[in-house]
Design a protein around this motif. Structure first.
Motif, PDB file in Angstrom:
ATOM      1  N   TYR A  31      88.026 -19.468 -53.387  1.00 50.56           N
ATOM      2  CA  TYR A  31      88.537 -18.129 -53.691  1.00 50.56           C
ATOM      3  C   TYR A  31      87.543 -17.312 -54.517  1.00 50.56           C
ATOM      4  CZ  TYR A  31      91.610 -14.438 -55.390  1.00 50.56           C
ATOM      5  OH  TYR A  31      92.161 -13.222 -55.686  1.00 50.56           O
ATOM      6  N   SER A  32      86.887 -17.943 -55.461  1.00 51.83           N
ATOM      7  CA  SER A  32      86.077 -17.196 -56.425  1.00 51.83           C
ATOM      8  C   SER A  32      84.585 -17.133 -56.116  1.00 51.83           C
ATOM      9  CB  SER A  32      86.233 -17.826 -57.816  1.00 51.83           C
ATOM     10  OG  SER A  32      87.565 -17.834 -58.209  1.00 51.83           O
ATOM     11  N   ILE A  83     102.576 -16.595 -57.234  1.00 52.89           N
ATOM     12  CA  ILE A  83     102.049 -15.373 -56.606  1.00 52.89           C
ATOM     13  C   ILE A  83     100.530 -15.435 -56.556  1.00 52.89           C
ATOM     14  CG2 ILE A  83     101.816 -12.862 -56.845  1.00 52.89           C
ATOM     15  CD1 ILE A  83     104.669 -12.906 -58.012  1.00 52.89           C
ATOM     16  N   SER A  84      99.911 -15.867 -57.627  1.00 56.10           N
ATOM     17  CA  SER A  84      98.462 -16.015 -57.658  1.00 56.10           C
ATOM     18  C   SER A  84      98.010 -17.065 -56.649  1.00 56.10           C
ATOM     19  CB  SER A  84      98.014 -16.394 -59.066  1.00 56.10           C
ATOM     20  OG  SER A  84      96.646 -16.684 -59.093  1.00 56.10           O
ATOM     21  N   ILE A  85      98.733 -18.176 -56.573  1.00 60.37           N
ATOM     22  CA  ILE A  85      98.407 -19.238 -55.628  1.00 60.37           C
ATOM     23  C   ILE A  85      98.510 -18.713 -54.211  1.00 60.37           C
ATOM     24  CG2 ILE A  85      99.203 -21.444 -54.703  1.00 60.37           C
ATOM     25  CD1 ILE A  85     100.111 -22.105 -57.597  1.00 60.37           C
ATOM     26  N   HIS A  87     102.723 -19.371 -61.525  1.00 58.78           N
ATOM     27  CA  HIS A  87     101.531 -18.827 -60.894  1.00 58.78           C
ATOM     28  C   HIS A  87     101.631 -18.807 -59.372  1.00 58.78           C
ATOM     29  CE1 HIS A  87     100.198 -20.270 -64.875  1.00 58.78           C
ATOM     30  NE2 HIS A  87      99.552 -19.133 -64.871  1.00 58.78           N
ATOM     31  N   SER A 124      99.085 -26.294 -60.867  1.00 58.13           N
ATOM     32  CA  SER A 124      99.562 -25.104 -61.545  1.00 58.13           C
ATOM     33  C   SER A 124     101.075 -25.135 -61.632  1.00 58.13           C
ATOM     34  CB  SER A 124      99.099 -23.871 -60.769  1.00 58.13           C
ATOM     35  OG  SER A 124      99.512 -22.707 -61.426  1.00 58.13           O
ATOM     36  N   ASP A 148      89.992 -22.836 -56.123  1.00 59.73           N
ATOM     37  CA  ASP A 148      89.336 -21.893 -57.026  1.00 59.73           C
ATOM     38  C   ASP A 148      87.901 -21.612 -56.597  1.00 59.73           C
ATOM     39  OD1 ASP A 148      91.614 -21.696 -58.618  1.00 59.73           O
ATOM     40  OD2 ASP A 148      90.961 -23.308 -59.953  1.00 59.73           O
ATOM     41  N   LYS A 206      98.212 -15.694 -53.175  1.00 60.18           N
ATOM     42  CA  LYS A 206      97.101 -14.763 -52.959  1.00 60.18           C
ATOM     43  C   LYS A 206      95.807 -15.529 -52.656  1.00 60.18           C
ATOM     44  CE  LYS A 206      94.550 -11.094 -55.288  1.00 60.18           C
ATOM     45  NZ  LYS A 206      94.369 -10.360 -56.544  1.00 60.18           N
ATOM     46  N   GLN A 207      95.569 -16.592 -53.411  1.00 60.94           N
ATOM     47  CA  GLN A 207      94.363 -17.401 -53.193  1.00 60.94           C
ATOM     48  C   GLN A 207      94.386 -18.045 -51.808  1.00 60.94           C
ATOM     49  OE1 GLN A 207      94.728 -19.968 -56.671  1.00 60.94           O
ATOM     50  NE2 GLN A 207      92.857 -19.088 -57.493  1.00 60.94           N
TER      51      GLN A 207
END
Length: 135
Positions: A33-34, A67-69, A65, A61, A30, A71-72
């Motif tokens: 990524y952020s 797809i989000s993972i 999630h 997670s 996180d 992507k990250q």
């Protein structure tokens, strides 16, 4: 201090020591990524050799999630790992991200931790590790 001054506080008003404490409490995926490339100050804190030497790419997670993972992990591999690969000494990875993460050359690398791998896959690593210990 007047209470009206609190209305204009910003996370960037915190000293580096407090920001480092906050960053250390967050999941590394996180953070990478952020916060990478948000500003130069965050980059200095995140890319510090003391923080980045152990790259923990595990994500707590559910499968909802994934797809989000993905992507990250993709963004981290594409935009960040090439910048920090020479600083990484230890890696902690999960089965869904190992292929992309291990595609980089980690010149200081000495430790790999595998998390949430199926037992049949881990059997292959046992043979490889046994080979390296003997040679």
């Amino acid at each position: 201090m007047n209470i009206s001054n609190y209305n204009h506080l910003n996370i960037l008003d915190l000293p580096n020591e407090i920001l480092i404490m906050i960053i250390n409490k967050l999941n590394m995926v996180d953070v990478l990524y952020s916060l990478v490339d948000v500003n130069e100050r965050f980059n200095r804190l995140i890319f510090d050799a003391l923080y980045i030497h152990h790259l923990d790419m595990t994500i707590n997670s559910s499968l909802d999630h994934i797809i989000s993972i993905d992507k990250q992990i993709s963004r981290i591999c594409e935009k960040i790992l090439s910048r920090i690969q020479h600083q990484i000494k230890r890696l902690t990875v999960e089965s869904h991200s190992i292929k992309r993460i291990l595609s980089f050359n980690y010149s200081q690398f000495y430790s790999l931790s595998l998390v949430n791998f199926p037992e049949k896959i881990l059997q292959y690593f046992t043979g490889i590790l046994f080979y390296f210990v003997l040679n």
